[in-house]
Each structure stands twice: as C-alpha cells, then as structure tokens.
Design a protein around this motif. Structure first.
Motif, short mmCIF file in Angstrom:
data_model
loop_
_atom_site.label_atom_id
_atom_site.label_comp_id
_atom_site.label_asym_id
_atom_site.label_seq_id
_atom_site.Cartn_x
_atom_site.Cartn_y
_atom_site.Cartn_z
N ASP A 134 39.83 61.83 -32.15
CA ASP A 134 39.80 60.39 -31.83
C ASP A 134 40.78 60.01 -30.72
OD1 ASP A 134 37.88 60.08 -33.72
OD2 ASP A 134 39.02 58.74 -35.04
N GLY B 22 32.12 61.75 -35.43
CA GLY B 22 33.53 61.64 -35.02
C GLY B 22 34.33 62.86 -35.45
N ALA B 23 34.25 63.20 -36.74
CA ALA B 23 34.97 64.38 -37.23
C ALA B 23 34.34 65.64 -36.67
CB ALA B 23 34.95 64.39 -38.75
N GLY B 24 33.02 65.64 -36.55
CA GLY B 24 32.32 66.81 -36.04
C GLY B 24 32.78 67.17 -34.63
N CYS C 287 56.00 61.75 -34.04
CA CYS C 287 56.31 62.02 -32.64
C CYS C 287 56.52 60.68 -31.92
CB CYS C 287 55.16 62.80 -32.00
SG CYS C 287 55.47 63.22 -30.30
N ARG D 108 47.48 62.50 -46.31
CA ARG D 108 47.02 61.12 -46.44
C ARG D 108 45.59 61.04 -45.91
NH1 ARG D 108 50.02 56.57 -42.85
NH2 ARG D 108 49.18 57.85 -41.19
N SER E 209 30.23 62.82 -43.49
CA SER E 209 29.16 63.79 -43.31
C SER E 209 29.58 64.77 -42.22
CB SER E 209 27.90 63.02 -42.90
OG SER E 209 26.86 63.91 -42.68
N ARG F 77 36.48 62.98 -48.17
CA ARG F 77 37.49 63.25 -47.13
C ARG F 77 38.73 63.92 -47.70
NH1 ARG F 77 36.47 59.86 -42.36
NH2 ARG F 77 38.34 60.80 -41.57
N TRP G 61 41.83 52.08 -41.86
CA TRP G 61 41.00 52.56 -42.96
C TRP G 61 41.50 52.06 -44.30
CZ3 TRP G 61 39.11 58.15 -42.01
CH2 TRP G 61 38.78 58.28 -40.66
N ARG H 258 33.71 50.11 -46.97
CA ARG H 258 33.55 51.45 -47.51
C ARG H 258 33.93 51.44 -48.97
NH1 ARG H 258 34.33 56.20 -43.41
NH2 ARG H 258 32.92 56.87 -44.98
N GLY I 270 40.96 66.58 -37.31
CA GLY I 270 40.96 67.25 -36.01
C GLY I 270 42.14 68.20 -35.86
N GLU J 76 53.02 66.01 -38.57
CA GLU J 76 52.29 64.86 -39.14
C GLU J 76 53.29 63.80 -39.57
OE1 GLU J 76 49.14 63.57 -39.77
OE2 GLU J 76 50.28 61.99 -40.78
N GLU J 77 53.02 62.54 -39.19
CA GLU J 77 54.00 61.48 -39.50
C GLU J 77 54.04 61.10 -40.99
OE1 GLU J 77 53.11 57.88 -37.37
OE2 GLU J 77 51.19 57.61 -38.34
N TRP K 99 36.94 47.65 -42.41
CA TRP K 99 37.42 48.28 -41.20
C TRP K 99 36.67 47.70 -40.01
CZ3 TRP K 99 36.87 54.32 -40.82
CH2 TRP K 99 37.27 54.74 -39.57
C1 LIG Z 1 33.16 53.93 -41.17
C2 LIG Z 1 33.36 55.31 -40.59
C3 LIG Z 1 32.60 56.38 -41.04
C4 LIG Z 1 32.75 57.64 -40.48
N1 LIG Z 1 31.94 58.63 -40.91
C5 LIG Z 1 31.97 59.81 -40.26
C6 LIG Z 1 31.06 60.86 -40.62
O1 LIG Z 1 30.22 60.70 -41.52
N2 LIG Z 1 31.11 62.05 -39.94
C7 LIG Z 1 32.04 62.25 -38.92
O2 LIG Z 1 32.02 63.34 -38.32
N3 LIG Z 1 32.93 61.29 -38.58
C8 LIG Z 1 32.92 60.08 -39.21
N4 LIG Z 1 33.82 59.12 -38.87
C9 LIG Z 1 34.85 59.38 -37.82
C10 LIG Z 1 35.93 60.37 -38.24
O3 LIG Z 1 36.45 60.04 -39.48
C11 LIG Z 1 37.02 60.48 -37.20
O4 LIG Z 1 36.44 60.59 -35.94
C12 LIG Z 1 37.89 61.73 -37.46
O5 LIG Z 1 38.53 61.62 -38.69
C13 LIG Z 1 38.95 61.91 -36.35
O6 LIG Z 1 39.92 62.83 -36.73
P1 LIG Z 1 41.30 62.94 -35.96
O7 LIG Z 1 42.00 64.09 -36.59
O8 LIG Z 1 41.07 62.99 -34.49
O9 LIG Z 1 42.08 61.59 -36.20
P2 LIG Z 1 42.70 60.99 -37.54
O10 LIG Z 1 41.87 61.36 -38.72
O11 LIG Z 1 42.95 59.56 -37.27
O12 LIG Z 1 44.09 61.76 -37.71
C14 LIG Z 1 45.22 61.47 -36.91
C15 LIG Z 1 46.47 61.94 -37.65
O13 LIG Z 1 47.57 61.81 -36.79
C16 LIG Z 1 48.65 61.26 -37.52
N5 LIG Z 1 49.52 60.61 -36.52
C17 LIG Z 1 49.25 59.49 -35.81
N6 LIG Z 1 50.26 59.20 -34.98
C18 LIG Z 1 51.19 60.18 -35.15
C19 LIG Z 1 52.46 60.45 -34.55
N7 LIG Z 1 52.99 59.64 -33.59
N8 LIG Z 1 53.16 61.55 -34.95
C20 LIG Z 1 52.65 62.38 -35.91
N9 LIG Z 1 51.45 62.15 -36.53
C21 LIG Z 1 50.72 61.07 -36.13
C22 LIG Z 1 48.01 60.33 -38.52
O14 LIG Z 1 48.86 60.07 -39.62
C23 LIG Z 1 46.77 61.12 -38.90
O15 LIG Z 1 47.01 61.99 -39.98
C24 LIG Z 1 33.73 57.87 -39.45
C25 LIG Z 1 34.53 56.83 -39.03
C26 LIG Z 1 34.31 55.55 -39.56
C27 LIG Z 1 35.12 54.39 -38.99
#
Ligand SMILES: Cc1cc2nc3c(=O)[nH]c(=O)nc-3n(C[C@H](O)[C@H](O)[C@H](O)COP(=O)(O)OP(=O)(O)OC[C@H]3O[C@@H](n4cnc5c(N)ncnc54)[C@H](O)[C@@H]3O)c2cc1C
Length: 389
Positions: free
Chosen positions: A284, A296-298, A122, A40, A47, A101, A230, A176, A15, A34-35, A263
């Motif tokens: 998220d 979720g990622a979408g 942060c 990572r 998907s 990923r 994860w 997974r 995201g 990024e922490e 998970w």
């Molecule tokens: C089993 C499973 C399967 C999935 N399959 C799919 C799929 O097929 N398609 C899809 O679209 N989605 C899927 N998802 C969901 C998807 O992976 C997430 O919704 C998506 O990755 C969210 O991205 P994000 O960047 O919001 O959060 P995250 O990927 O969690 O990234 C958050 C980032 O913030 C960093 N961070 C956290 N706290 C701090 C802080 N205090 N200071 C600095 N950095 C910090 C973390 O290190 C991390 O890098 C799946 C989820 C699960 C559980």
C-alpha cells in the motif's frame, strides 16, 4: 560486513512479512521493524487471489495455507432483490482463498520467526555513503544495505524519498464485520464469494476460519469525510437502514452482527516512481488501491517475491539499479490493477438492469481483467533480469 545483504523492512503487515519470507529464502539478512507493540490486524476476512497464493505456497506455506483458508471459485452475483445474475460462460474460473486476516498474519509471523522487531516506529530514513540509516522513535538507529517501505497508506518512507500520494474520496464508506456462522440457519450452504449489487451500493460475504465465521463488506455512499482507518467503529443500526429493502440473506446477516467497523474508501493515482538509491516501497505504500477487486494484499505479496528475485546475488553497488528494475517491472502491472479495481467498484455499484444484461456487462468486465490472475511474478522478474530491462 558479510556478503549477505542486510535488508530492513519498515512495516510488519501482510506486505512486509511476505517480503521477509521471500527475501530470507533467497539468502538475505532481513529485519522487519513494526511500530505496533504486538501483532495487529483488523478482525476481518480477506481474499487471496491465485496470483499471490501460488507464491506463498511456493514459499513453504502450502500446508499452512490449506489449513486456514476456504477455497472458492468464482463469484455468485445477485441483484439487490436476490435475482441471480447468471455466471457468464467463457470466463475463466478463478481459484481464490478466503482467509481471516489475523490467521494470515499469524501464519506469516510463524514463518519469519525472529526477524520481526515490535515497538520500532521508524521516524526518519537517510542515506549513508554505503546504504541507508533508519531512526526510530525509541531512539534506536540502524544501518542497512536496502530499505523497503512496507508501512502502508500513510507511509513515512514514501515521504522520505520525496513522494506524496494524494487521496481522493470515492464517496463510499465500507462497513466490515464478522458474523458467527452458527447464528444463521443457512450458513452451512454458503460457499465462495457472494455479492449483491444495487444502485449505488453493494454487499459481499464469504466464509472464513473454516466456515466458523462469515466475513461481510458493505459499500455504501457517503457525503461525509470518513476516516481512512480499519479500526473506526460503525453503527449496526445505520448499516441495517442502508439495506432495509434488500434480499433477505443480506438483512439476516446484518441482523446477526454484534459490531461493525467503518472505513472511508479513498483512491490514489499511481506514484511516478518507487525507488531512490537503496530505498524502495512495497504494498500500500507503493500502490494503494481501492478494495473492490480484492488485489491489495495480492499485489503487496507479489512485490516482495519480485524484490527477492531481483536482489538475489546482487552486489552492493548494483542495488540502486536492481531497485529501479523492480520499480519498472512492478509499476506497470500495479497501475493496471489499480485501474481495474477502480472500474470494478463502479461496475458493482452501477444501476442494475435486468440480470441477463448485467451478466453480459459482467462478461465484458471479467474478460478485460482476466490478465491479472494467471501471472507468476517470480518468472516475470527472472525474465526481466535476464533481458537487462
Ligand atoms: C474494505 C477492504 C477490503 C479489502 N479486501 C482485500 C482482499 O479481499 N484481498 C486483498 O488482496 N486485499 C484487500 N484489501 C487491501 C489489503 O488489505 C491491503 O492492500 C494490504 O493489507 C496492504 O498490506 P501492506 O503490508 O502494504 O500495508 P498494511 O497492512 O497497512 O501494513 C503496514 C504496516 O506498517 C506498520 N507501520 C506503519 N507505519 C510505520 C512506521 N513508521 N514504522 C514502523 N511500522 C509502521 C503498520 O503498523 C502496519 O503493520 C482490502 C482493503 C479494504 C479497505
């Protein structure tokens, strides 16, 4: 102070990095904090649905995305015994992209080179008369015009704006894993998303890394309090036991796994708001959803592209109103996707009748969720801004 807005993004996941791509393309100065010490990501497949793929392609990643993804249309469904569930006619073909990923994260990092600061955890977000101030565990302090919390399900930015999303266990654990395709004699024939459904559990697999690896996700009931992470190792033998009497390909894939991660799956209701002053949430951190619909990622990617349209050309005094507009535009859609994801999980794990009954239920469910895919968030955000909603 320049005219360009300084945007700080907390979190360099899918995201946060997608948002950096979209916001910088529309002229903003972006820094991602990024922490982690270095990139990572979980070793797993994902998907990307068409409503998000279109944005990444338009954002300049068309060639890169084609290179690292496997395209798939639709879903091949089977019962746990392997009987095919006929694809309902009259339901639209959905073109998704299956991706590793780590490869997706690398692609995004390459596109936002120089914007990401690692080892910046942060710890506090506060207001200043003209924007926001961020404090980091390393002692650094940074001011920004806009702060975007893209820091995932345990978001600290969410808390900083007075919110707490309450998780409820779905009573499900997701295992997974990735299997080397060469270990399975029939892997070359595998394409697209494949799912087996049974009473209380389901099993999904699809190829990633141009067919070199097969990604699996297995949803199994649990009464235990499972960690929502994860990276917790699972036990392949326990997993095999859960699917001992399932269709042979399911048992073959599990037998070929070297390791698995487990998970706990938790659901959360929509948050009442996302934006406060010049701080907002994304991905998220804003709308955690159960993973059964692969959105979720979408939805996280859509958020970043919506923000970019809504903040482009904004004056500093317009930022709070623009972030309210972002929340108003996105909350409704993402709440609908959260609900559809919840329903998808119940459907996949419900007791399986005969395959044609199941196909009819599938048709009903797919028609009800069809609105999610043909959506262009940049168009929607531009129209929203023009109407002044
Ligand atoms: C089993 C499973 C399967 C999935 N399959 C799919 C799929 O097929 N398609 C899809 O679209 N989605 C899927 N998802 C969901 C998807 O992976 C997430 O919704 C998506 O990755 C969210 O991205 P994000 O960047 O919001 O959060 P995250 O990927 O969690 O990234 C958050 C980032 O913030 C960093 N961070 C956290 N706290 C701090 C802080 N205090 N200071 C600095 N950095 C910090 C973390 O290190 C991390 O890098 C799946 C989820 C699960 C559980």
């Amino acid at each position: 102070m320049t005219d360009r807005l300084d945007v700080a993004i907390i979190g360099g996941g899918i995201g946060g990095l997608s948002a950096a791509l979209a916001l910088s393309a529309r002229g903003m100065n972006v820094t991602v904090f990024e922490e982690a010490e270095s990139p990572r990501e979980a070793g797993a497949g994902l998907s990307i649905p068409p409503n998000a793929a279109i944005l990444l392609k338009r954002g300049g990643l068309c060639e890169a995305i084609e290179k690292i993804t496997t395209k798939s249309q639709g879903l091949a469904l089977r019962t746990s015994r392997g009987e095919p569930v006929p694809r309902p006619s009259a339901t639209p073909e959905v073109q998704s992209y299956q991706i590793h990923r780590v490869e997706l994260l690398d692609m995004l990092l390459g596109a936002v080179k120089g914007m990401v600061q690692f080892r910046y955890r942060c710890v506090a977000v506060g207001e200043t008369p003209t924007g926001a101030r961020l404090r980091f565990a390393c002692g650094a302090v940074c001011d920004a015009d806009v702060v975007i919390g893209a820091d995932g399900i345990h978001s600290i930015v969410q808390h900083a704006i007075g919110l707490t999303a309450r998780p409820t266990s779905e009573g499900i654990v997701a295992y997974r894993g990735l299997v080397q395709a060469q270990k399975l004699s029939w892997a070359a024939e595998l394409c697209g998303l494949n799912m087996w459904m049974g009473d209380g559990r389901s099993f999904i697999c699809f190829p990633v890394s141009q067919g070199r690896l097969i990604n699996i996700v297995a949803f199994v009931p649990t009464t235990l309090d499972m960690e929502e992470t994860w990276f917790a190792p699972g036990d392949v033998r326990t997993l095999a036991g859960e699917y001992a009497d399932w269709d042979a390909p399911v048992r073959d894939i599990i037998a070929a796994l070297d390791q698995t991660f487990r998970w706990g799956i938790y659901d959360r209701p929509p948050l009442p708001y996302w934006s406060k002053g010049c701080v907002t949430l994304l991905g998220d951190a804003a709308h955690p959803m159960v993973p059964h619909f692969g959105q979720g990622a979408g939805q996280a990617i859509e958020d970043g592209f919506a923000l970019a349209v809504l903040l482009e050309h904004a004056r500093r005094d317009e930022i709070p109103a623009r972030l309210q507009a972002y929340q108003n535009l996105r909350l409704e859609r993402t709440s609908g996707v959260q609900a559809a994801s919840r329903l998808a999980g119940r459907f996949y794990r419900s007791a399986v009748g005969n395959p044609s009954e199941q196909a009819e239920r599938m048709r009903e469910w797919m028609s009800a969720a069809a609105w999610i895919f043909p959506y262009d968030v940049e168009e929607a955000a531009a129209a929203f801004l023009e109407r002044g909603d």
